[in-house]
Design an enzyme around this catalytic site. Structure first.
Site, PDB file in Angstrom:
ATOM      1  N   ASP A 142     -20.725  55.630 -45.331  1.00 47.27           N
ATOM      2  CA  ASP A 142     -20.169  54.865 -44.216  1.00 47.27           C
ATOM      3  C   ASP A 142     -21.293  54.063 -43.566  1.00 47.27           C
ATOM      4  O   ASP A 142     -22.436  54.083 -44.037  1.00 47.27           O
ATOM      5  CB  ASP A 142     -19.471  55.774 -43.200  1.00 47.27           C
ATOM      6  CG  ASP A 142     -18.233  55.116 -42.617  1.00 47.27           C
ATOM      7  OD1 ASP A 142     -18.377  54.083 -41.912  1.00 47.27           O
ATOM      8  OD2 ASP A 142     -17.108  55.596 -42.873  1.00 47.27           O
ATOM      9  N   HIS A 216     -17.290  49.323 -44.159  1.00 49.53           N
ATOM     10  CA  HIS A 216     -17.963  50.597 -43.870  1.00 49.53           C
ATOM     11  C   HIS A 216     -19.216  50.745 -44.740  1.00 49.53           C
ATOM     12  O   HIS A 216     -19.495  51.831 -45.253  1.00 49.53           O
ATOM     13  CB  HIS A 216     -17.013  51.772 -44.091  1.00 49.53           C
ATOM     14  CG  HIS A 216     -15.920  51.880 -43.062  1.00 49.53           C
ATOM     15  ND1 HIS A 216     -16.081  52.538 -41.871  1.00 49.53           N
ATOM     16  CD2 HIS A 216     -14.650  51.396 -43.064  1.00 49.53           C
ATOM     17  CE1 HIS A 216     -14.946  52.474 -41.169  1.00 49.53           C
ATOM     18  NE2 HIS A 216     -14.069  51.777 -41.875  1.00 49.53           N
ATOM     19  N   GLU A 278     -10.074  49.253 -42.717  1.00 53.80           N
ATOM     20  CA  GLU A 278     -10.819  48.650 -41.600  1.00 53.80           C
ATOM     21  C   GLU A 278     -11.905  47.686 -42.083  1.00 53.80           C
ATOM     22  O   GLU A 278     -13.090  47.872 -41.818  1.00 53.80           O
ATOM     23  CB  GLU A 278     -11.431  49.760 -40.729  1.00 53.80           C
ATOM     24  CG  GLU A 278     -10.391  50.692 -40.126  1.00 53.80           C
ATOM     25  CD  GLU A 278     -11.019  51.854 -39.369  1.00 53.80           C
ATOM     26  OE1 GLU A 278     -10.442  52.272 -38.348  1.00 53.80           O
ATOM     27  OE2 GLU A 278     -12.079  52.337 -39.808  1.00 53.80           O
TER      28      GLU A 278
END
Length: 508
Positions: A142, A216, A278
């Protein structure tokens, strides 16, 4: 007779008499292909125990139920021979017939936001097996840390595996925050990950690796800036979503291929997770190179561009005979239909994906995100300000809500393979708090994903579960597992938003 079994088997018949069990030689195991693959029949007879399973996994789950019939203090490790070593135990005679409703019964541990030692992962696998859960999903990369070693890219872990500090308290977006100034990080060796995989396989748990792409990835770009779109990157010290994402140069696509090759070498399971959630598109919109690529491909927008990127990952994974898993946002970009979709935003996103033809694992945040606080008590640990997720709500979770079953049975719809609980660790800095957030809610989730779907007009009996769980926590204690205390006298207290103060603690 209340045996305190979790998850509750489909059928229990208590027989007359008892059995004095003193040796594993009294436990007879066999494969019975007439049973469901993970199903089993356990009979405690007058002289011996018989376990028939539809496969090795079914026999294994029969043994897990047998272990729960033993005194809890015998369960320091979930091994029958060790449990019987101190001497014989007297068991009630029972006949139990059981099988799971769903083939995917998973649990995610985010080791990227905070690094967790291998010993914690092995202890978690023991608990997954004891609760008949069969997937351990490791979120390995991440913005805040990269934990996976990749040959040829040493800086991914040497630099990308460490951040300079961590936010203290809640990270309010757009606000100034205080950081602790302490470096945090770590990475696993290939040998450690192979140990985890082998340990899990022995307990019929599949390890699902996740490398989040194309977003990410700020930790990776901090290590290798050529992967990004020109903006400066660092291993992120704040939570939230970084705007740094991968570029689409051929060299970056080679990097992706090499990372996934290493992932598939280490993790032999049938599934590989590539994230896909995302992904801010601002850098792609502003990049002349990315826009040139989009026009060459004839794609209308950046959402479709992510769909193209996901399809490239899917090609890489399918070349090795594996199946790609991704978060539900990939559906928005028209990802290939063979991808297994994890529905995290809402359960409705999972239903919509299944109706569009995708197979789905339900993991909706409002039902099974174990990083959510457990009550409105101000003394709960700092975490996201979402609505509380108390034990009773996790118990009430239905992977497929009754109102959607008829629609999902329509021709062309995908399958809901099961469900998964997730422990994201932005606000979970260590083992003690991870256990506090996980147990006993993971016990409730195990029940929810094992049991049969609700029949029309049927209701779940939380009071019965609460009574069984009150006995079951002794098994957690014997295994050295911490958990959030709860009032064992009344299930009604578990529905309150302000629990007694003494429950804000970890039992160890």
């Amino acid at each position: 007779m209340d045996l305190g079994l979790v998850p509750q088997p489909a059928r229990i018949e208590v027989l007359e008499g008892t059995l004095l069990l003193g040796s594993t030689s009294q436990v007879h195991r066999e494969i019975d292909r007439s049973l469901p693959p993970e199903g089993y029949v356990l009979e405690v007879g007058p002289d011996a125990v018989s376990i028939r399973g539809g496969s090795d996994a079914g026999v294994f789950y029969g043994v897990q139920t047998l272990l729960q019939l033993l005194p809890p203090e015998r369960l320091s490790r979930p091994d029958l021979e060790e449990a019987l070593a101190p001497g014989p135990v007297r068991l009630p005679r029972v006949l139990i017939e059981d099988s799971p409703a769903h083939p995917w019964r998973g649990f995610l541990v985010d080791v990227a936001r905070h690094f967790f030692p291998v010993e914690f992962l092995l202890a978690t696998i023991d608990q997954l097996a004891a609760h008949k859960l069969n997937v351990l999903h490791l979120h390995l990369t991440d913005d805040q840390g990269w934990r996976l070693p990749v040959p040829g890219y040493p800086l991914l872990t040497e630099l990308g595996g460490w951040r300079s500090a961590t936010v203290v308290g809640f990270d309010h977006p757009g606000a100034d925050v205080r950081e602790d100034g302490l470096p945090h990080g770590g990475a696993y060796t290939r040998e450690e990950l192979e140990l985890v995989v082998a340990y899990a396989a022995q307990r019929h748990v599949t390890v699902l690796p996740e490398v989040d792409l194309p977003g990410h990835v700020e930790a990776a770009i901090a290590a290798y800036p050529e992967l990004g779109n020109g903006a400066r990157a660092q291993v992120r010290t704040r939570w939230g979503v970084s705007t740094r994402i991968l570029n689409l140069e051929e060299s970056t696509l080679r990097f992706v291929r090499e990372v996934l090759a290493e992932v598939m070498d280490i993790f032999p399971g049938p599934f590989v997770h590539s994230g896909g959630d995302e992904v801010p598109k601002k850098e792609w919109i502003e990049s002349p190179a990315v826009q040139r690529k989009r026009r060459e491909l004839g794609l209308p927008d950046e959402e479709a561009l992510q769909g193209w990127f996901t399809a490239r990952i899917d090609d890489i994974v399918r070349e090795r005979g594996r199946r790609l898993v991704a978060w539900d946002e990939v559906v928005d970009g028209g990802a290939p239909q063979d991808i297994l979709v994890m529905a995290w935003r809402t359960r409705q996103h999972g239903i919509d994906a299944a109706l569009a033809g995708y197979d789905v694992v339900m993991t909706p945040s409002e039902w099974v995100y174990l990083d959510h606080r457990q009550s409105r008590n101000p003394d709960e640990p700092v975490t996201f300000p979402d609505s509380p997720l108390p034990l009773a709500r996790v118990f009430a979770f239905e992977p497929v809500p009754p109102g959607a079953r008829e629609r999902l049975a329509a021709p062309g719809a995908g399958r809901v393979l099961g469900a998964q609980a997730n422990l994201w660790t932005e606000y979970v800095p260590g083992v003690r708090q991870a256990e506090y957030m996980t147990y006993p809610r993971l016990c409730a989730f195990a029940e929810a994903v094992w049991r049969s779907p609700l029949a029309p007009g049927q209701h779940r009996d939380f009071a019965d579960f609460h009574r069984r769980l009150s006995r079951h926590t002794a098994r957690l204690e014997a295994a050295g597992i911490g958990y959030r205390r709860f009032d064992t006298a009344s299930p009604l207290l578990e529905l309150e938003q302000l629990p007694p103060e003494h429950r804000i603690s970890v039992s160890r």
